[in-house]
Structure formats: C-alpha cells, structure tokens
Design a protein around this motif. Structure first.
Motif, PDB file in Angstrom:
ATOM      1  N   LEU A 143       0.835  -1.208   0.000  1.00  0.00           N
ATOM      2  CA  LEU A 143       0.000   0.000   0.000  1.00  0.00           C
ATOM      3  C   LEU A 143       0.865   1.251   0.000  1.00  0.00           C
ATOM      4  O   LEU A 143       2.031   1.219   0.418  1.00  0.00           O
ATOM      5  CB  LEU A 143      -0.920   0.004   1.229  1.00  0.00           C
ATOM      6  N   HIS A 154       1.271   6.305   3.260  1.00  0.00           N
ATOM      7  CA  HIS A 154       0.378   6.870   4.265  1.00  0.00           C
ATOM      8  C   HIS A 154      -0.745   5.907   4.634  1.00  0.00           C
ATOM      9  O   HIS A 154      -1.478   6.151   5.593  1.00  0.00           O
ATOM     10  CB  HIS A 154      -0.207   8.195   3.769  1.00  0.00           C
ATOM     11  N   LYS A 155      -0.878   4.788   3.885  1.00  0.00           N
ATOM     12  CA  LYS A 155      -1.918   3.810   4.199  1.00  0.00           C
ATOM     13  C   LYS A 155      -1.341   2.495   4.728  1.00  0.00           C
ATOM     14  O   LYS A 155      -2.039   1.757   5.411  1.00  0.00           O
ATOM     15  CB  LYS A 155      -2.748   3.506   2.946  1.00  0.00           C
TER      16      LYS A 155
END
Length: 672
Positions: free
Chosen positions: A508, A511-512
């Motif tokens: 991912l 930031h995820k």
C-alpha cells in the motif's frame, strides 16, 4: 563539521551555546523547553526564512552564529573567498552569522563579510542536510516521491534529466507555435488581405517624404498671390521708386539715404567722425538696393494660377485622406518571442475596413480615429473628410500624424505581408521540427524510465535492509514506476513508494500501509539511505523517532550511531533509547520566572546523562529505578560502541592485508 552554535533571542532561548562533537550528538529536553528552536536556529543559519515572530519578546533581534570545520581547498572555502570572507584559526574554521530584527530586517555574514542570504543557502548544500518531521510529511505526497527517487539515483538520472527538460521545453514551444499558426489561418489571411489593400492605396497615390509640407507652402502662396504681389510691389516702391512713374511727391528710401550721406560728406572735413557715419550710410544704401532688386524679382514671379492651385488642393486632399487613414495606425510588427504570432505597436491586429483601411486608426464618420486596446488616439481636425483650413498646419491630418508616419506604416505592412505569406513554409518547417523534438523527448524519456527503474530496485533493496535493522524484518518497501499518459516536464513516469508491513499484507502507499511507529522507522530508513547518497558532513534529524518505543527505539539508536561513523549526526529526540547511544548529550533546560520563560543548553557529563535519561524514562530525575534503567541503557550502548570499535579495527587490518571492501561500505551495511 559543525563545531559550535550560539543562539541569542530566538523564541524561548535567551542565550545558549551548543558545542557539538564529531560522531553522534543528541539534544533532549522537556516539552516546551525549546528543542525545536535549536533546529529552527540551524535552519535560520543556513538561509532559512527569517520570521520576525520568532524573535524573543523584548529582544531587538534574534541571531544564530555557527563555527564549522571545512576543507580549506574545497568548494565552500572557494565560495566564501569569492564573497570576500576568510577562514579563521588554521585556515579551516568558517564563521557564519545570521540575524533577524524584530522589524523583520535580515542580515547574513560569512567569514566576517556581509553576504547575501542566498550564499548561506548555497553553502548549506555542501555542509548540512536537515531531515525533520516536515520532510517526512512532504515525502508522503506522491508528487515528492518522484523527486526523492531522482535524488537517490543521482547522476544516472540527472545526466539525462537536464537534456530531457530542455528538449521538452523546446517541444512545447514549437507545438504551441504550430498550433497557433494553424488555428489562426483564416485570421491571418484576412489580415494579409487588409494590409495588401492598404498598401495598394498607398502605392496608387505614391506619396514622397515631405511632400505634404511642400504642397502646404505652395497652396498658401497660390491662394494669396494678389496680396503677396501687392506687398512686394509696395515695399519695392518705398525703397526704390520707379523713375518712369514720374511721382516725386514722396522720396524713396534710397533717395533719403543719398541725401543724408551727401550732407555728412560735405561737413566731414571738419570732423572725421562724420566720415564714418557717411560710410555706414553708403553700406546701408547698397543693402537697401539689393533688397529692392530682390523684391522686384519676387513681385514678377508671383502671379495667380487657379489651375495650379486646383491641382495642389486635389493632391493635398489625397494626402490628407492617406494620413488620416494610416498616419495614426499602429505599425504592424512581428511580436518577437511570442511563438510566431504578430502584434501591432499600439494594439492587437484585427479586421480592417472594407476599403482596405488600417486595422487600427481608421477614421469614422464622426471624425474620431477608431481605437484598439491601446486606447483612444484623439479627435481628427476636419473629421468629415474635408481639407483643413489653410493655416491649420502642414498637412491638415490626424493629430500630430504626417506623411512620414504613413510611409512607416507602409514599410511595416509590407514586411508583415511578406511574413504572413511565408507562414505556410513556416508551418511545414514547424511540423517537421515538432516531430523531431517529439522523437527526442520520447527517446530521452525512455532513458529516464530505465534509469529510474534501475534506481528503484536499488532503493527497494537498501531501504528494506534498513527496515530489517530497525526491527521490521518482514517489511518490504517497493518503489513503483508507472508510465503517464503523456510526457511531462519531469519525464513520462509516476513514482509511488509502497509498503507491505508484514508477509501477506498488500503493498500500500506509505500513508496507508504503516502505523505511526512503523511510519517513523520507514522514514528513518529512507532518510538513512538518502544520507548515504547525499555526501554532506553533517546530518540533522528532528524527532524522526516520533511514535516509536521499546525495541524499535533501541534499533533506531543503533542505526543513527552507525550513521555517525560516516558523518556528524545531530538528533533532537525524546527517546532515552536513542539518546543512550550518543557520544555527546546536550539538554535544553527551561527556567520560569513569573510569566517569562527562558531556555539554556547544557553539555551533560556521565552523571548528568543518567539523570536526564531517568527523567526521560520515568519522568523523575531522582527515581532509583529510573536511574538504574538509565545506567543500564548507557552501559549497553557503551559496550556496543566498544564492540564495534574492535570489529572495525579488525576489519581495517583484514582489508589492509587482503584488500577487502571500504570502511564506508561496511558502515552502511544494514545491521552493520
């Protein structure tokens, strides 16, 4: 290397001196004590924004002074010398100073000489690299990840990126010019037709430079021939009367002068002064006789000629119409540097009148000159098309326009028509040029993509190795290079850094794919890899360990300690596990006096480090358990440093005997 920093009047810091050593330096302190001001001070010193709001209340100015050790023969020393500055001590110490007043005035000094702030910014590229929380947040943005990968790739990308950007910029300019020329084909045809009509009218009339002034003077003479003849005749008779007229009632000027001269000459023997007067009267008589003769010739030459006057007036009317039509019209000129488009001096081009009049400045039925975007030109005398009165000026034309302005317009219009007629050839040339540049952009873009993908593979390997050393052994970071629909100013690629935090987890975006603590370690791993690719002598990390604790914090301390074997490292931290690995420990201390808060910086000895680590661990400086834990952390860190020193010594001996890899490469190995 940064040896000392002195901060005055900045935020909560009244006066503080920070003495740094080679290796690993940490700065700690309570929340609100002013640790951030240390990093802000370094940013100000190296050309950062001067914010007057950071000046301590009551202080006239904030200042930051730094002493650095530099290579006397290096680029930094050369730049300072060219700016007029000098190195101190043994020729290797550089003093930098930056100040900002409470009113916002900023000054910078390098080597004792006042310099532009931009010089400090330029020097910082070779002196220091600051990695803070703001840098981490920026790196989370997809647009910054392409720049980060290019920075890691180094010369492999930069050697191609420069030529690519030049070719791309040229391609965009040529394509815009081509599109504009093809889109304006009808407008250019209409413009050329209008200009040709105007040129045909000018050519038909065939004006000569200055002809309007000469015709004006001739019309004046012909219109007043009787008056001019009478005046010349009367003046001639007053000076020299005609003997055949038999008029002796009034003596003429020559007769009176002769009488006066004879009277003086008769008495001159008695006074020589009278002889001089008589001689002057004789000269005056000669001058009067010459004027009288010229007046007689002039009177004979002046005669009424109605036919010639009609011809002159007709010619003047033609010239006046020409001046009113084109004398105030903007001269068509090429618009240099505007992608092949053209403009007029006083306004943009547009459709002219149906009779082939000018694009701008065409007289209207009301006598006003038509205006473009440049503004009104002004009223035209005799705007109804009639010739101006005889005494109204040289041409009776529009405002201050004259025949020279018409000829200038015709010259510009002819050049513009030639250019418009050559646009077809230009379009063909631009089409070929655009195709060639598109091929060049595509080829260089492909080279950029290849270099980035190669760098992405190395980047993934190095950062994943760093994550293993930071207690994330199963994490895998990837840099995905994907093609864009069309090439842009930085190539035809999009870069996204992704993280799979553990086996089986999807890859991912940063930031995820990471928790707060994981994100801090990922960022530190990335910064550590960047540090290896960014050869500067000093690295500053501002709380890159935020959200981390326990074993992971210890691993962060170990990694920073390994980095400190390559260069000077300065870390602002709140983790005791990180601070324990430092070679030099500075603490920012806060003191309160009523409503006034001030901070100072102290260098800690071993007992002081125990107290500070105890405070960081338990919140209590004198806690028995906290002090014991602090001592244990310090002992473990010291033992690890000793083991690494021994291992490093053995490695150097082995390489000296067998030719192994370099020390820097060993220091940068994950888990080193």
């Amino acid at each position: 290397m940064l040896e000392e920093v002195r901060i005055s009047g900045l935020g909560v810091i009244d006066e503080a001196v920070l003495e740094f050593s080679p290796g690993f330096n940490v700065v700690t302190g309570e929340t609100g004590a002013g640790k951030t001001m240390v990093v802000s001070g370094l940013g100000l010193l190296f050309g950062g924004r001067a914010d007057p709001a950071r000046v301590r209340p009551g202080a006239e100015r904030a200042s930051v002074e730094g002493r650095l050790r530099v290579d006397p023969g290096g680029e930094v020393a050369r730049q300072v010398s060219e700016a007029g500055g000098d190195l101190d001590d043994d020729g290797s110490a550089l003093l930098l100073l930056r100040s900002v007043s409470a009113e916002g005035r900023s000054r910078a000094f390098a080597g004792g000489r006042s310099v532009p702030v931009s010089l400090l910014t330029y020097l910082s590229d070779d002196l220091i690299a600051v990695h803070g929380q703001a840098d981490q947040r920026q790196l989370l943005k997809p647009g910054r990840q392409l720049a980060a990968l290019d920075r890691f790739a180094g010369q492999a990308v930069q050697s191609v990126l420069g030529p690519y950007q030049r070719a791309y910029s040229r391609h965009i300019a040529v394509r815009q010019e081509y599109d504009e020329l093809t889109a304006r084909a009808r407008e250019r045809t209409r413009e050329a037709d209008n200009l040709r009509a105007g040129l045909a009218e000018v050519e038909r009339i065939g004006p000569a430079d200055g002809e309007d002034v000469d015709l004006h003077a001739e019309a004046e003479r012909l219109s007043n021939a009787d008056a001019l003849h009478g005046a010349a005749t009367a003046a001639h008779e007053a000076l020299m009367s005609d003997p055949s007229s038999g008029s002796y009632e009034t003596a003429d000027a020559l007769t009176l002068l002769a009488t006066a001269r004879q009277a003086l000459e008769s008495a001159a023997p008695h006074d020589p002064a009278l002889a001089g007067f008589a001689a002057r009267l004789s000269e005056a008589a000669y001058l009067v006789a010459d004027v009288a003769a010229e007046l007689a010739s002039y009177a004979e030459s002046v005669e009424a000629d109605p036919a010639r006057l009609a011809v002159v007036q007709d010619r003047r009317a033609e010239l006046i119409r020409l001046i009113r039509a084109y004398g105030s019209a903007p001269v068509p000129q090429p618009a240099a540097g505007r992608n092949g488009s053209f403009q007029e001096v006083n306004g943009p081009s547009g459709a002219g009148a149906g009779n082939g009049g000018p694009v701008r400045g065409e007289p209207t039925r009301t006598g006003q000159v038509a205006v473009g975007q440049a503004g009104a030109v002004g009223p035209v005398p005799g705007g109804d098309g009639a010739a101006a009165p005889a005494g109204s000026g040289g041409s009776g034309g529009s405002g201050g326009a004259d025949l020279a302005a018409v000829l200038a317009w015709a010259k510009g219009a002819a050049a513009r028509v030639a250019e418009l007629e050559g646009d077809d050839d230009r379009i063909a040339g631009l089409q070929q040029q655009e195709a060639d540049l598109a091929a060049t952009v595509s080829e260089l873009g492909g080279q950029l993509t290849a270099a980035r993908r190669e760098a992405a593979g190395r980047f993934e390997t190095e950062v994943t190795g760093e994550l293993t050393a930071l207690a994330m052994p199963h994490a895998r970071l990837t840099a995905v290079v994907t093609p864009l629909r069309e090439h842009g100013p930085h190539g035809g690629d999009d870069v996204e850094i992704r993280l799979a935090a553990h086996p089986g987890a999807p890859s991912l975006p940063l930031h995820k794919g990471a928790s707060g603590g994981e994100l801090s370690r990922v960022m530190l791993a990335i910064e550590a890899v960047f540090a290896g690719a960014d050869p500067v002598p000093t690295f500053v990390f501002d709380e890159v360990d935020a959200g981390v604790g326990g074993k992971a914090a210890v691993e962060i301390g170990r990694r920073l300690a390994r980095l400190a074997r390559m260069a000077q490292v300065i870390v602002v931290t709140h983790l005791p596990q990180v601070a324990a690995f430092a070679d030099t420990h500075l603490v920012v201390e806060k003191a309160g006096d009523g409503s006034v808060i001030s901070s100072g910086v102290s260098l800690l000895d071993e007992p002081g480090r125990v107290r500070e680590l105890s405070r960081m661990l338990a919140g209590l400086e004198d806690s028995e358990f906290g002090r014991a834990h602090a001592g244990e952390l310090l002992a473990a860190a010291a033992a690890e440093r000793a083991d690494r020193a021994v291992a490093g010594s053995r490695g150097r001996q082995a390489r000296a005997g067998g030719g192994g890899t370099g020390a820097a490469g060993s220091a940068r190995a994950p888990g080193g």
